[in-house]
Design a protein around this motif. Structure first.
Motif, PDB file in Angstrom:
ATOM      1  N   GLY A  36       0.818  -1.201   0.000  1.00 35.57           N
ATOM      2  CA  GLY A  36       0.000   0.000   0.000  1.00 35.57           C
ATOM      3  C   GLY A  36       0.854   1.253   0.000  1.00 35.57           C
ATOM      4  O   GLY A  36       1.959   1.274   0.561  1.00 35.57           O
ATOM      5  N   LEU A  37       0.348   2.309  -0.631  1.00 32.87           N
ATOM      6  CA  LEU A  37       1.029   3.595  -0.676  1.00 32.87           C
ATOM      7  C   LEU A  37       0.035   4.684  -0.303  1.00 32.87           C
ATOM      8  O   LEU A  37      -1.065   4.745  -0.847  1.00 32.87           O
ATOM      9  CB  LEU A  37       1.562   3.887  -2.083  1.00 32.87           C
ATOM     10  CG  LEU A  37       2.549   2.891  -2.673  1.00 32.87           C
ATOM     11  CD1 LEU A  37       2.744   3.160  -4.153  1.00 32.87           C
ATOM     12  CD2 LEU A  37       3.869   2.980  -1.949  1.00 32.87           C
ATOM     13  N   ALA A  38       0.438   5.532   0.638  1.00 28.95           N
ATOM     14  CA  ALA A  38      -0.373   6.692   0.991  1.00 28.95           C
ATOM     15  C   ALA A  38       0.236   7.893   0.280  1.00 28.95           C
ATOM     16  O   ALA A  38       1.439   8.141   0.385  1.00 28.95           O
ATOM     17  CB  ALA A  38      -0.384   6.898   2.499  1.00 28.95           C
ATOM     18  N   LEU A  39      -0.576   8.611  -0.463  1.00 32.07           N
ATOM     19  CA  LEU A  39      -0.114   9.762  -1.233  1.00 32.07           C
ATOM     20  C   LEU A  39      -0.741  11.034  -0.695  1.00 32.07           C
ATOM     21  O   LEU A  39      -1.945  11.079  -0.447  1.00 32.07           O
ATOM     22  CB  LEU A  39      -0.509   9.614  -2.703  1.00 32.07           C
ATOM     23  CG  LEU A  39      -0.105   8.339  -3.417  1.00 32.07           C
ATOM     24  CD1 LEU A  39      -0.660   8.336  -4.832  1.00 32.07           C
ATOM     25  CD2 LEU A  39       1.392   8.187  -3.425  1.00 32.07           C
ATOM     26  N   ARG A  40       0.070  12.041  -0.533  1.00 29.89           N
ATOM     27  CA  ARG A  40      -0.417  13.384  -0.192  1.00 29.89           C
ATOM     28  C   ARG A  40      -0.525  14.138  -1.508  1.00 29.89           C
ATOM     29  O   ARG A  40       0.467  14.310  -2.224  1.00 29.89           O
ATOM     30  CB  ARG A  40       0.568  14.074   0.744  1.00 29.89           C
ATOM     31  CG  ARG A  40       0.231  15.493   1.062  1.00 29.89           C
ATOM     32  CD  ARG A  40      -0.966  15.563   1.958  1.00 29.89           C
ATOM     33  NE  ARG A  40      -1.176  16.957   2.351  1.00 29.89           N
ATOM     34  CZ  ARG A  40      -2.076  17.343   3.192  1.00 29.89           C
ATOM     35  NH1 ARG A  40      -2.851  16.465   3.755  1.00 29.89           N
ATOM     36  NH2 ARG A  40      -2.208  18.592   3.483  1.00 29.89           N
TER      37      ARG A  40
END
Length: 136
Positions: free
Chosen positions: A113-117
């Motif tokens: 998983g990747l959290a992007l701002r």
């Protein structure tokens, strides 16, 4: 030389006291990430968007990718996913620049998983929400 040692843990705020600046919406939409690696080679990844807010997106990669923290990426929903009612007004417009701020390693039960701002001007979001309210 002085060595300072503190055994006190930093107090954390309880989860119920945290307030998000924007509401998260659970979705399952196909999307694409584009970025340049450390050699300047353009890379692509097909991902599934799991939740979105006005300023962030969490995506899951079916095949693990090597993207370091704070790498700038282009986030784009696939065409069939752009007509979802749960999306903030800025997402269906096309590519959006974002920065990786959390990488969750894959496990036996979950993909990476990747959290992007998202690099969206808050004033632009405020104008988009006012337009939505005016037409509702």
């Amino acid at each position: 030389m002085k060595h300072i040692w503190s055994d006190k843990a930093t107090p954390k705020r309880p989860e119920e006291n945290r307030q998000r600046s924007a509401e998260r919406r659970a979705v399952a939409l196909p999307a694409r990430l584009t970025w340049k690696d450390q050699r300047g080679t353009t890379r692509f990844a097909t991902v599934v968007t799991r939740n979105v807010s006005d300023f962030g997106v969490y995506v899951e990669c079916q095949s693990p990718v090597s993207i370091p923290l704070f790498r700038l990426v282009q986030f784009q929903l696939e065409r069939e996913g752009r007509v979802c009612d749960a999306l903030p007004g800025t997402l269906p417009q096309g590519r959006i620049l974002g920065a990786v701020y959390r990488v969750t390693p894959p496990s036996a039960s979950r993909p990476q998983g990747l959290a992007l701002r998202l690099m969206i001007d808050p004033r632009r979001t405020a104008v988009a929400s006012e337009d939505t309210r005016a037409t509702a």
